[in-house]
Design a protein around this motif. Structure first.
Motif, PDB file in Angstrom:
ATOM      1  N   MET A  23      46.481  84.903  72.148  1.00  0.00           N
ATOM      2  CA  MET A  23      47.142  83.562  71.874  1.00  0.00           C
ATOM      3  C   MET A  23      48.637  83.729  72.072  1.00  0.00           C
ATOM      4  O   MET A  23      49.121  82.980  72.881  1.00  0.00           O
ATOM      5  CB  MET A  23      46.617  82.971  70.822  1.00  0.00           C
ATOM      6  CG  MET A  23      45.248  82.501  70.914  1.00  0.00           C
ATOM      7  SD  MET A  23      44.769  82.099  69.087  1.00  0.00           S
ATOM      8  CE  MET A  23      45.426  80.622  68.840  1.00  0.00           C
ATOM      9  N   LEU A  24      49.202  84.875  71.458  1.00  0.00           N
ATOM     10  CA  LEU A  24      50.550  85.263  71.524  1.00  0.00           C
ATOM     11  C   LEU A  24      50.986  85.497  72.915  1.00  0.00           C
ATOM     12  O   LEU A  24      52.169  84.874  73.419  1.00  0.00           O
ATOM     13  CB  LEU A  24      50.918  86.054  70.384  1.00  0.00           C
ATOM     14  CG  LEU A  24      50.807  86.022  69.011  1.00  0.00           C
ATOM     15  CD1 LEU A  24      51.277  87.140  68.189  1.00  0.00           C
ATOM     16  CD2 LEU A  24      51.854  84.584  68.572  1.00  0.00           C
ATOM     17  N   SER A  25      50.502  86.081  73.604  1.00  0.00           N
ATOM     18  CA  SER A  25      50.767  86.902  74.749  1.00  0.00           C
ATOM     19  C   SER A  25      50.710  85.741  76.048  1.00  0.00           C
ATOM     20  O   SER A  25      51.298  85.589  76.939  1.00  0.00           O
ATOM     21  CB  SER A  25      50.021  88.149  75.348  1.00  0.00           C
ATOM     22  OG  SER A  25      48.768  88.060  75.350  1.00  0.00           O
ATOM     23  N   ALA A  26      49.329  85.219  76.238  1.00  0.00           N
ATOM     24  CA  ALA A  26      49.122  84.321  77.208  1.00  0.00           C
ATOM     25  C   ALA A  26      49.566  82.977  77.004  1.00  0.00           C
ATOM     26  O   ALA A  26      50.032  82.128  77.928  1.00  0.00           O
ATOM     27  CB  ALA A  26      47.707  84.290  77.167  1.00  0.00           C
ATOM     28  N   SER A  33      43.559  94.988  86.012  1.00  0.00           N
ATOM     29  CA  SER A  33      44.231  93.521  86.447  1.00  0.00           C
ATOM     30  C   SER A  33      45.662  93.597  86.244  1.00  0.00           C
ATOM     31  O   SER A  33      46.340  93.081  87.288  1.00  0.00           O
ATOM     32  CB  SER A  33      43.474  92.566  85.169  1.00  0.00           C
ATOM     33  OG  SER A  33      44.083  92.918  83.836  1.00  0.00           O
ATOM     34  N   ALA A  34      46.328  94.584  85.645  1.00  0.00           N
ATOM     35  CA  ALA A  34      47.576  94.686  85.420  1.00  0.00           C
ATOM     36  C   ALA A  34      48.019  95.177  86.668  1.00  0.00           C
ATOM     37  O   ALA A  34      49.149  94.792  87.254  1.00  0.00           O
ATOM     38  CB  ALA A  34      48.166  95.456  84.397  1.00  0.00           C
ATOM     39  N   ALA A  35      47.427  96.350  87.328  1.00  0.00           N
ATOM     40  CA  ALA A  35      48.069  97.115  88.427  1.00  0.00           C
ATOM     41  C   ALA A  35      47.589  96.149  89.563  1.00  0.00           C
ATOM     42  O   ALA A  35      48.446  96.074  90.594  1.00  0.00           O
ATOM     43  CB  ALA A  35      46.779  98.272  88.696  1.00  0.00           C
ATOM     44  N   GLY A  44      56.828  92.139  77.465  1.00  0.00           N
ATOM     45  CA  GLY A  44      55.551  92.402  77.036  1.00  0.00           C
ATOM     46  C   GLY A  44      54.946  93.908  76.807  1.00  0.00           C
ATOM     47  O   GLY A  44      54.320  93.940  76.149  1.00  0.00           O
ATOM     48  N   LEU A  45      55.808  94.845  77.604  1.00  0.00           N
ATOM     49  CA  LEU A  45      55.432  96.321  77.179  1.00  0.00           C
ATOM     50  C   LEU A  45      55.737  96.645  75.930  1.00  0.00           C
ATOM     51  O   LEU A  45      55.377  97.293  75.207  1.00  0.00           O
ATOM     52  CB  LEU A  45      56.362  97.147  78.394  1.00  0.00           C
ATOM     53  CG  LEU A  45      55.697  96.685  79.727  1.00  0.00           C
ATOM     54  CD1 LEU A  45      56.794  97.665  80.688  1.00  0.00           C
ATOM     55  CD2 LEU A  45      54.267  97.208  79.721  1.00  0.00           C
ATOM     56  N   ASN A 105      49.139  89.576  81.016  1.00  0.00           N
ATOM     57  CA  ASN A 105      49.667  88.134  80.729  1.00  0.00           C
ATOM     58  C   ASN A 105      50.864  87.956  81.069  1.00  0.00           C
ATOM     59  O   ASN A 105      51.225  86.686  81.344  1.00  0.00           O
ATOM     60  CB  ASN A 105      49.064  87.999  79.222  1.00  0.00           C
ATOM     61  CG  ASN A 105      47.842  87.791  78.805  1.00  0.00           C
ATOM     62  OD1 ASN A 105      47.048  87.321  79.602  1.00  0.00           O
ATOM     63  ND2 ASN A 105      47.636  88.299  77.608  1.00  0.00           N
ATOM     64  N   MET A 106      51.909  88.762  80.818  1.00  0.00           N
ATOM     65  CA  MET A 106      53.439  88.512  81.359  1.00  0.00           C
ATOM     66  C   MET A 106      53.271  88.193  82.997  1.00  0.00           C
ATOM     67  O   MET A 106      53.921  87.394  83.342  1.00  0.00           O
ATOM     68  CB  MET A 106      54.181  89.615  81.031  1.00  0.00           C
ATOM     69  CG  MET A 106      54.363  89.697  79.587  1.00  0.00           C
ATOM     70  SD  MET A 106      55.178  88.199  78.877  1.00  0.00           S
ATOM     71  CE  MET A 106      53.662  87.392  78.325  1.00  0.00           C
ATOM     72  N   LEU A 107      52.510  89.064  83.660  1.00  0.00           N
ATOM     73  CA  LEU A 107      52.565  89.078  85.334  1.00  0.00           C
ATOM     74  C   LEU A 107      51.804  87.886  85.549  1.00  0.00           C
ATOM     75  O   LEU A 107      52.291  86.990  86.633  1.00  0.00           O
ATOM     76  CB  LEU A 107      52.068  90.219  85.804  1.00  0.00           C
ATOM     77  CG  LEU A 107      52.710  91.529  85.748  1.00  0.00           C
ATOM     78  CD1 LEU A 107      51.705  93.008  86.037  1.00  0.00           C
ATOM     79  CD2 LEU A 107      54.057  91.787  86.301  1.00  0.00           C
TER      80      LEU A 107
END
Length: 467
Positions: A88-91, A234-236, A125-126, A175-177
């Motif tokens: 919830m925080l990140s997305a 998914s990040a990649a 995000g990192l 989520n950041m990307l």
């Protein structure tokens, strides 16, 4: 995108596009000139599909963790709130802030700033991912013990969280990307990436959890491994897509583009926005504590009913996150009238959808309740909740959607204050209920009243806030 000329209209200069040659250019044209309601619906559908995958993952994981035994089921129940809050925080909180910042940069036709916002958001995000992972590794066991975990349940919770912690950094990166891509007007790629991640999580988690074929049986650790594999992939994928020519937002991942100014701007808004999920969870926890005073049947019935309330959030979220880039782009172009029109249209759409759900449950609450219990007393409690609290659902949708619109405008103080009012209503009302020994149904009136106050206060404060 080919343009013949531009003309001055109230709110700023608007380029008149005669031809959009690529999908990215067509999306850009839609953001500034598309009819608001059809555009919102078109942008919302992919979000709804990906958010439904979250529910599917939750149901699937619960189903096969239950087959691992009660200790595993109890362990994942202890760990779930931490990882849900992180999502919830990140997305939502920071993610919506990032989408708004990227869209405002595109609205101002400042692509370099959009790229700087995106890479700065990834850096944030990192850092958050590393901090959350470290917290889980060091404080997970004491926290689970504080939540009541002991014996085999505590052991399983720690085992699950220790493996799932390795997915925290990829989750934040994803989520950041995804949020940066949404800010450019692209809802489809992030949505289907997250849908694919959910399917991979189910498949890999189940395969390693039960040791299918030649794979080792890792139990609850294998279930958590599904998250690690899914979100790393998914990040990649999103990073590769955002580097490609198909993306309107072209990220070079040049660390020199990380900007302290952009980080500060994101956190100034995002830091306040992060209060939203905390206030939401606090309201539900407080109501749960109030209902718990009325006995096990009351708590069980409320638990069944409020589970649907959590599923309402994706419905409002799908519309809300779609309006962020539309509002942000309009703000970047100084077209305040269009930004306001998008916000009110999105808020009305979310209120209407949740109002329909509420009306259906008000008329036939057993459509939901019967899926979970046949116990008469528990059923009666849950049905009573829907016949009272469902009246507040449209206001809940209105408030939540306008919160996202405010993220697009970079003005989230009002919606956060309104969510604080909801919590205040619940807390003060709870004290009064306890003092006067009110019947259980008054607790459900309190739940509905909190939603109504949140929705109306959000609308009033957004209207009075200068964009």
């Amino acid at each position: 995108m080919k343009q013949l000329d531009s003309l001055d209209v109230p709110g700023g200069a608007v380029g008149v596009a005669v031809e959009a040659e690529t999908p990215a250019e067509r999306r850009a044209l839609m953001m500034v000139e598309g009819a608001i309601l059809p555009t919102l619906v078109k942008l919302s559908i992919p979000n709804l599909i990906s958010l439904c995958s979250v529910a599917v993952v939750s149901i699937a994981e619960t189903a096969y963790v239950a087959r691992l035994g009660l200790a595993s089921l109890g362990g994942i129940a202890l760990a779930f709130p931490i990882f849900m809050l992180m999502q919830m925080l990140s997305a939502g909180a920071l993610g919506g802030t990032v989408s708004g910042a990227v869209s405002r940069a595109f609205g101002a036709e400042d692509r370099l700033r959009a790229e700087s916002v995106a890479i700065s958001a990834l850096a944030i995000g990192l850092v958050f991912g590393l901090a959350f992972a470290a917290m889980i590794f060091t404080l997970g066991a004491p926290l689970f013990r504080l939540m009541g975990g002991e014996g085999g349940i505590l052991q399983e919770a720690v085992a699950y969280a220790s493996m799932a912690a390795l997915a925290v950094i990829p989750i934040w990166a994803t989520n950041m990307l995804a949020s940066a891509a949404r800010g450019s007007g692209n809802m489809v790629v992030p949505a289907y990436t997250l849908l694919a991640a959910g399917l991979v999580q189910i498949g890999v988690g189940g395969a390693f959890g039960f040791g299918l074929g030649p794979l080792p049986r890792l139990g609850i650790v294998g279930v958590a491994l599904g998250q690690v594999v899914a979100f790393t992939a998914s990040a990649a994928f999103l990073a590769a897509y955002l580097r490609s020519e198909r993306s309107r937002l072209r990220m070079t991942f040049d660390l020199s583009q990380v900007s302290l100014t952009e980080i500060t701007a994101i956190m100034r808004i995002g830091g306040i926005a992060m209060l939203s999920p905390l206030l939401s969870v606090a309201s539900v926890v407080t109501l749960t504590a109030i209902v718990a005073r009325y006995g096990e049947a009351a708590l069980a019935g409320y638990g069944i009913a409020v589970r649907l309330e959590f599923l309402l959030i994706p419905l409002a979220f799908s519309v809300g996150i779609a309006c962020v880039p539309l509002v942000g782009t309009a703000i970047g172009r100084h077209d305040i009238a269009r930004a306001r029109a998008v916000a009110w249209t999105a808020g009305s759409l979310a209120a209407g959808v949740l109002g329909l759900v509420g009306a259906l449950l008000w008329l036939s609450p057993n459509l939901w309740v019967a899926m979970f219990t046949q116990e008469p007393e528990v059923t009666r409690v849950a049905e009573t909740y829907f016949r009272i609290a469902a009246l507040g659902f449209p206001f809940f949708g209105l408030g939540l959607c306008l919160y996202f619109a405010a993220q697009g405008a970079g003005k989230v103080g009002g919606p956060i204050a309104a969510q604080g009012m909801r919590l205040l209503v619940v807390v003060v009302g709870g004290v009064l209920l306890a003092n006067y020994g009110a019947p259980l149904w008054w607790a459900f009136v309190l739940s509905s009243a909190g939603m109504v106050v949140m929705g109306l206060a959000t609308a009033l404060l957004v209207k009075r806030t200068g964009w």
